[in-house]
Design an enzyme around this catalytic site. Structure first.
Site, PDB file in Angstrom:
ATOM      1  N   ASP A  31       0.869  -1.178   0.000  1.00 41.58           N
ATOM      2  CA  ASP A  31       0.000   0.000   0.000  1.00 41.58           C
ATOM      3  C   ASP A  31       0.902   1.222   0.000  1.00 41.58           C
ATOM      4  OD1 ASP A  31      -2.083   1.981   0.832  1.00 41.58           O
ATOM      5  OD2 ASP A  31      -3.248   0.173   1.264  1.00 41.58           O
ATOM      6  N   TYR A  62       8.682  -5.438  -7.053  1.00 40.25           N
ATOM      7  CA  TYR A  62       9.528  -6.622  -6.866  1.00 40.25           C
ATOM      8  C   TYR A  62       9.019  -7.420  -5.678  1.00 40.25           C
ATOM      9  CZ  TYR A  62      13.399  -9.603  -5.608  1.00 40.25           C
ATOM     10  OH  TYR A  62      14.154 -10.701  -5.286  1.00 40.25           O
ATOM     11  N   ALA A 114      -9.936  -6.130  -8.566  1.00 39.58           N
ATOM     12  CA  ALA A 114     -11.071  -5.453  -7.944  1.00 39.58           C
ATOM     13  C   ALA A 114     -11.589  -4.407  -8.925  1.00 39.58           C
ATOM     14  CB  ALA A 114     -10.641  -4.779  -6.642  1.00 39.58           C
ATOM     15  N   TYR A 145     -11.748   7.456 -12.431  1.00 36.17           N
ATOM     16  CA  TYR A 145     -11.918   6.163 -11.763  1.00 36.17           C
ATOM     17  C   TYR A 145     -12.558   5.156 -12.721  1.00 36.17           C
ATOM     18  CZ  TYR A 145     -13.349   2.887  -8.041  1.00 36.17           C
ATOM     19  OH  TYR A 145     -13.544   1.786  -7.239  1.00 36.17           O
ATOM     20  N   LYS A 149     -10.734   1.779 -14.306  1.00 34.93           N
ATOM     21  CA  LYS A 149     -11.216   0.422 -14.016  1.00 34.93           C
ATOM     22  C   LYS A 149     -11.645  -0.296 -15.293  1.00 34.93           C
ATOM     23  CE  LYS A 149     -10.849   0.150  -9.456  1.00 34.93           C
ATOM     24  NZ  LYS A 149      -9.971  -0.852  -8.796  1.00 34.93           N
TER      25      LYS A 149
END
Ligand code: UDP
Length: 313
Positions: A31, A62, A114, A145, A149
């Site tokens: 994150d 990585y 997601a 957004y 997506k």
């Protein structure tokens, strides 16, 4: 399994991490913390099967050692957040999806994206089945957004078709529960915060817009089943009980036993530009291919969520 979860410090990423740890798997969380919060995973830090890396997955990733699954959950997801971070939102949906797909391919891992009901935009049909192509304004404020997506779904299918990667796509409808940020701007935390502090509950417009709210635990179950299923095309996961935003305001007020008044306001900014007028998932596919349907009703879910926020206002 050894799994990578991007967005692991977020609302959904942290609950998903909990589920994989509870099932006995090893979780590597990533994150960059622009909207994630370490408090969400504090209880996992130090766990022998959990590790965390603060990293922006829009840059090269990585990971040492083997991976069995990559779950790409990193992205600002509240309209306020993606309006505030438009370019990181576009990058994590495009470059971040490309990087995580590339990693999954290199490791021979299964991939789960997601995605979102926002791919349907301001829908012209209600409820929305997976076969609906959507009605999105690419250059409106929400385009950062929605289009990221949509690109992410196209890229995921390209890796599946061209590289033979095992991929899954979940289209997530409005989801709520503990670990949402109190001030993320979405309707659930907004209304709960307003109700708990006896401030006016701010319904945008005339309150006739609709949404269908799913408790997070139902979503996590759906995602877990989807990852292990054979379904290679997108699957809606959401609660089909649709209500107006005014009805939702009344439910929050009642369940929190608040004295707040409900007010109608008309923001003159991007918060309501292209705001979908209706939204409700068609979940027939999830029922058929996953044997899944939601179990938690609004009163149960709101009671838990209000209790969580009560300790934080
Ligand atoms: N909304 C509202 N008052 C608020 C926040 C949101 O009336 O304080 C409305 C918003 O205009 C939308 C719905 O609630 O119609 C859901 O908004 P949210 O930001 O939760 O997410 P969305 O479903 O639009 O992604």
């Amino acid at each position: 399994m050894r799994v990578l979860i991007t967005g692991a410090a977020g609302f959904l990423g942290s609950h998903l991490s909990d589920r994989f740890i509870a099932e006995g798997h090893e979780v590597i969380g990533m994150d960059n913390l622009i909207t994630g919060n370490m408090d969400n995973i504090a209880h996992l830090m130090g766990h022998e099967r959990f590790s965390f890396f603060e990293q922006d997955v829009s840059n090269y990733i990585y990971v040492a050692g083997p991976l069995d699954a990559v779950l790409h959950f990193a992205s600002p997801a509240s309209p306020n957040d993606y309006l505030e971070h438009p370019i990181p939102t576009l990058k994590v949906g495009s470059l971040g999806t490309h990087n995580t797909l590339g990693l999954a391919k290199a490791k021979g891992a299964r991939y789960l994206l997601a995605s979102t009901s926002e791919v349907y935009g301001d829908p012209q049909i209600n409820p929305q089945p997976e076969t609906y192509w959507g009605h999105v304004n690419p250059i409106g404020p929400r385009g950062v957004y929605d289009e990221a997506k949509r690109f992410a779904e196209a890229m995921t299918l390209a890796y599946q078709r061209y590289h033979g990667l095992e991929t899954r796509i979940v289209r997530i409808f409005n989801t709520y529960g503990p670990r949402m940020r109190l001030h993320d701007g979405r309707v659930v935390p907004n209304f709960i915060y307003q109700a708990l502090t006896n401030q006016p509950i701010t319904v945008y417009g005339d309150g006739s817009r609709t949404r269908s709210f799913q408790y997070y635990s139902d979503l996590i179950e759906g995602i877990y089943r989807l990852l292990h299923s054979d379904e290679k095309l997108p699957v809606n996961i959401g609660n089909p009980v649709e209500m107006t935003i005014l009805e939702f305001a009344e439910a929050v007020k009642e369940i929190s036993r608040s004295e707040s008044e409900i007010v109608f306001i008309h923001p003159k900014d991007d918060r309501i530009t292209d705001d979908p007028k209706v939204r409700r998932p068609d979940i027939n596919k999830a029922r058929q291919v996953l044997g899944w349907e939601p179990k938690i009703n609004l009163a149960e879910g709101l009671t838990e969520t209000i209790a969580y926020f009560r300790g934080r206002v």
